[in-house]
Write an enzyme that holds these catalytic residues in place. Sequence first.
Site, PDB file in Angstrom:
ATOM      1  N   ASP A 161       0.843  -1.203   0.000  1.00 40.03           N
ATOM      2  CA  ASP A 161       0.000   0.000   0.000  1.00 40.03           C
ATOM      3  C   ASP A 161       0.879   1.256   0.000  1.00 40.03           C
ATOM      4  O   ASP A 161       0.588   2.233  -0.695  1.00 40.03           O
ATOM      5  CB  ASP A 161      -0.910  -0.017   1.233  1.00 40.03           C
ATOM      6  CG  ASP A 161      -1.623  -1.346   1.374  1.00 40.03           C
ATOM      7  OD1 ASP A 161      -2.475  -1.644   0.529  1.00 40.03           O
ATOM      8  OD2 ASP A 161      -1.299  -2.118   2.298  1.00 40.03           O
ATOM      9  N   HIS A 189      -4.733  -3.507   6.207  1.00 39.67           N
ATOM     10  CA  HIS A 189      -4.501  -3.753   4.775  1.00 39.67           C
ATOM     11  C   HIS A 189      -5.846  -4.130   4.152  1.00 39.67           C
ATOM     12  O   HIS A 189      -6.154  -5.298   3.926  1.00 39.67           O
ATOM     13  CB  HIS A 189      -3.477  -4.868   4.564  1.00 39.67           C
ATOM     14  CG  HIS A 189      -3.362  -5.259   3.116  1.00 39.67           C
ATOM     15  ND1 HIS A 189      -2.853  -4.415   2.148  1.00 39.67           N
ATOM     16  CD2 HIS A 189      -3.734  -6.378   2.456  1.00 39.67           C
ATOM     17  CE1 HIS A 189      -2.899  -5.009   0.974  1.00 39.67           C
ATOM     18  NE2 HIS A 189      -3.436  -6.201   1.125  1.00 39.67           N
TER      19      HIS A 189
HETATM   20  P1  NAD Z   1      -2.060 -18.526  -4.290  1.00 39.84           P
HETATM   21  O1  NAD Z   1      -3.416 -19.137  -4.140  1.00 39.84           O
HETATM   22  O2  NAD Z   1      -1.412 -18.487  -5.626  1.00 39.84           O
HETATM   23  O3  NAD Z   1      -1.037 -19.274  -3.322  1.00 39.84           O
HETATM   24  C1  NAD Z   1      -1.337 -19.571  -2.002  1.00 39.84           C
HETATM   25  C2  NAD Z   1      -0.639 -20.878  -1.684  1.00 39.84           C
HETATM   26  O4  NAD Z   1      -0.764 -21.098  -0.281  1.00 39.84           O
HETATM   27  C3  NAD Z   1      -1.257 -22.084  -2.390  1.00 39.84           C
HETATM   28  O5  NAD Z   1      -0.251 -22.777  -3.105  1.00 39.84           O
HETATM   29  C4  NAD Z   1      -1.816 -22.919  -1.245  1.00 39.84           C
HETATM   30  O6  NAD Z   1      -1.737 -24.314  -1.486  1.00 39.84           O
HETATM   31  C5  NAD Z   1      -0.911 -22.479  -0.102  1.00 39.84           C
HETATM   32  N1  NAD Z   1      -1.462 -22.724   1.236  1.00 39.84           N
HETATM   33  C6  NAD Z   1      -2.751 -22.676   1.640  1.00 39.84           C
HETATM   34  N2  NAD Z   1      -2.849 -23.011   2.938  1.00 39.84           N
HETATM   35  C7  NAD Z   1      -1.586 -23.248   3.357  1.00 39.84           C
HETATM   36  C8  NAD Z   1      -1.044 -23.651   4.593  1.00 39.84           C
HETATM   37  N3  NAD Z   1      -1.822 -23.900   5.660  1.00 39.84           N
HETATM   38  N4  NAD Z   1       0.297 -23.830   4.689  1.00 39.84           N
HETATM   39  C9  NAD Z   1       1.096 -23.624   3.618  1.00 39.84           C
HETATM   40  N5  NAD Z   1       0.627 -23.252   2.405  1.00 39.84           N
HETATM   41  C10 NAD Z   1      -0.695 -23.070   2.290  1.00 39.84           C
HETATM   42  O7  NAD Z   1      -2.180 -17.064  -3.664  1.00 39.84           O
HETATM   43  P2  NAD Z   1      -1.155 -15.857  -3.803  1.00 39.84           P
HETATM   44  O8  NAD Z   1      -1.501 -15.052  -5.008  1.00 39.84           O
HETATM   45  O9  NAD Z   1       0.220 -16.361  -3.647  1.00 39.84           O
HETATM   46  O10 NAD Z   1      -1.594 -14.973  -2.536  1.00 39.84           O
HETATM   47  C11 NAD Z   1      -1.335 -15.438  -1.244  1.00 39.84           C
HETATM   48  C12 NAD Z   1      -2.012 -14.543  -0.191  1.00 39.84           C
HETATM   49  O11 NAD Z   1      -1.443 -13.240  -0.230  1.00 39.84           O
HETATM   50  C13 NAD Z   1      -3.502 -14.339  -0.393  1.00 39.84           C
HETATM   51  O12 NAD Z   1      -4.118 -14.416   0.891  1.00 39.84           O
HETATM   52  C14 NAD Z   1      -3.606 -12.923  -0.935  1.00 39.84           C
HETATM   53  O13 NAD Z   1      -4.859 -12.340  -0.654  1.00 39.84           O
HETATM   54  C15 NAD Z   1      -2.502 -12.272  -0.147  1.00 39.84           C
HETATM   55  N6  NAD Z   1      -2.008 -10.985  -0.658  1.00 39.84           N
HETATM   56  C16 NAD Z   1      -1.619 -10.072   0.272  1.00 39.84           C
HETATM   57  C17 NAD Z   1      -1.120  -8.851  -0.127  1.00 39.84           C
HETATM   58  C18 NAD Z   1      -0.672  -7.831   0.881  1.00 39.84           C
HETATM   59  O14 NAD Z   1      -0.240  -6.733   0.487  1.00 39.84           O
HETATM   60  N7  NAD Z   1      -0.709  -8.086   2.187  1.00 39.84           N
HETATM   61  C19 NAD Z   1      -1.014  -8.553  -1.493  1.00 39.84           C
HETATM   62  C20 NAD Z   1      -1.400  -9.515  -2.429  1.00 39.84           C
HETATM   63  C21 NAD Z   1      -1.905 -10.743  -1.998  1.00 39.84           C
HETATM   64  C1  LMR Z   2      -3.737  -6.554  -2.714  1.00 36.72           C
HETATM   65  O1  LMR Z   2      -3.677  -5.558  -1.985  1.00 36.72           O
HETATM   66  O2  LMR Z   2      -3.340  -6.545  -3.892  1.00 36.72           O
HETATM   67  C2  LMR Z   2      -4.331  -7.840  -2.160  1.00 36.72           C
HETATM   68  O3  LMR Z   2      -4.322  -7.818  -0.758  1.00 36.72           O
HETATM   69  C3  LMR Z   2      -5.707  -8.025  -2.707  1.00 36.72           C
HETATM   70  C4  LMR Z   2      -6.302  -9.369  -2.338  1.00 36.72           C
HETATM   71  O4  LMR Z   2      -7.483  -9.377  -1.962  1.00 36.72           O
HETATM   72  O5  LMR Z   2      -5.591 -10.401  -2.414  1.00 36.72           O
END
Ligand code: NAD
Ligand code: LMR
Length: 343
Positions: A161, A189
């Site tokens: 952010d 967030h």
């Molecule tokens: P993704 O679905 O591609 O990957 C997530 C992985 O986590 C999958 O491979 C899944 O099998 C694994 N997983 C699920 N439960 C698990 C556990 N208990 N132990 C280990 N692994 C586990 O998703 P992504 O695109 O990599 O996003 C991951 C997370 O990040 C999501 O929750 C998304 O919303 C979040 N995110 C946060 C931000 C931020 O700024 N904070 C930004 C973007 C995405």
């Molecule tokens: C982001 O800020 O891009 C993500 O947290 C959005 C989402 O819901 O995974």
Amino acid sequence: MASAPTTVTITGGGGQIGYALMFRIAAGDMLGPDRPVRLRLLEIPQGMKAAEGAALELQDCAFPQLVDVDVTDDPLTAFNGTHIAMLVGARPRTAGMERADLLAANAGIFGPQGKAIAAVADDDVRVVVVGNPANTNALIAAASAAPHVPADRFTALTRLDHNRAVGQLAEVLQVAPDDIDDVTIWGNHSASQFPDVSHATVRTGLVERMPVVEALAERLGGAAQVRTWLDDTFIPRVAKRGAEIIEVRGSSSVASAANAAIDHVRDEQLGTPHRSWTSAAVVSRGEYGVPAGLVSSFPVRSHGDGYEIVEGLDIDARARARIDASVAELIAERDAVTALGVL
Ligand code: NAD
Ligand code: LMR
């Protein structure tokens, strides 16, 4: 003599952000060119093949700093002796799922991971939660690791952010992102977050800086135009950027999220001497009126030994209302997981 390897555990190592993270960490982007790294990828059984495939690719890169890569679905193996835990894997919201269901499903992930970290991680472990809802997942992990691991070792990612806010300002002011400093993300967030430019400055010369709001006034035609732009364009654009990426790209941010997670850990580990502050969600001890114990985003700095909150910034009435609104959401999330018996 080469230093001892730093063990970095990535949960969700078979997922999108995990894939974007591991090659950059192995290349030295996070801890610098001189620190050998051992990677541990934690997955659930369904994600193991993807993580194992990524590990094969890591080997094929022959990164000089990468000592080894382990892939496991056992948290006690994944966190054994770990110095840096990047908790990315989370349960996404699916159709028909209420917020309480989402919090409960993630409590089932971050509670046990917090316990495993307390049981086997390095005594000086640092944890950053990326998986959403990141702030409350960090709260759950920290509570589950207490009292063995101090709560201040747990943080959640709001650097994405922060970087988004800097990117928007750089575009409108026609400057390089590096020219912008002193931006703050407050709160959760989520769309309730408050991207705050009231203390932000922009470089105007070799050492000279001017307040961003003054630079915006010059560009937009006056203080009233700045207020309108901040309220109607900048704040909602930054706060809802995650949703915009999902709409345009078809899935949530990956490379920018991994980049921000690397920025977050690098600054926490190596310090922020080049900046007054950055933004991270950390455990409040009551700073700026945020109830103690909540994991909320603040202005933070590091001397290379963890983040500390930058205190003493003036908060005007508008900012206070926006911070309070986001903190109210964090309180509601905390109360929901408390009601589930998780905290
Ligand atoms: P993704 O679905 O591609 O990957 C997530 C992985 O986590 C999958 O491979 C899944 O099998 C694994 N997983 C699920 N439960 C698990 C556990 N208990 N132990 C280990 N692994 C586990 O998703 P992504 O695109 O990599 O996003 C991951 C997370 O990040 C999501 O929750 C998304 O919303 C979040 N995110 C946060 C931000 C931020 O700024 N904070 C930004 C973007 C995405
Ligand atoms: C982001 O800020 O891009 C993500 O947290 C959005 C989402 O819901 O995974």
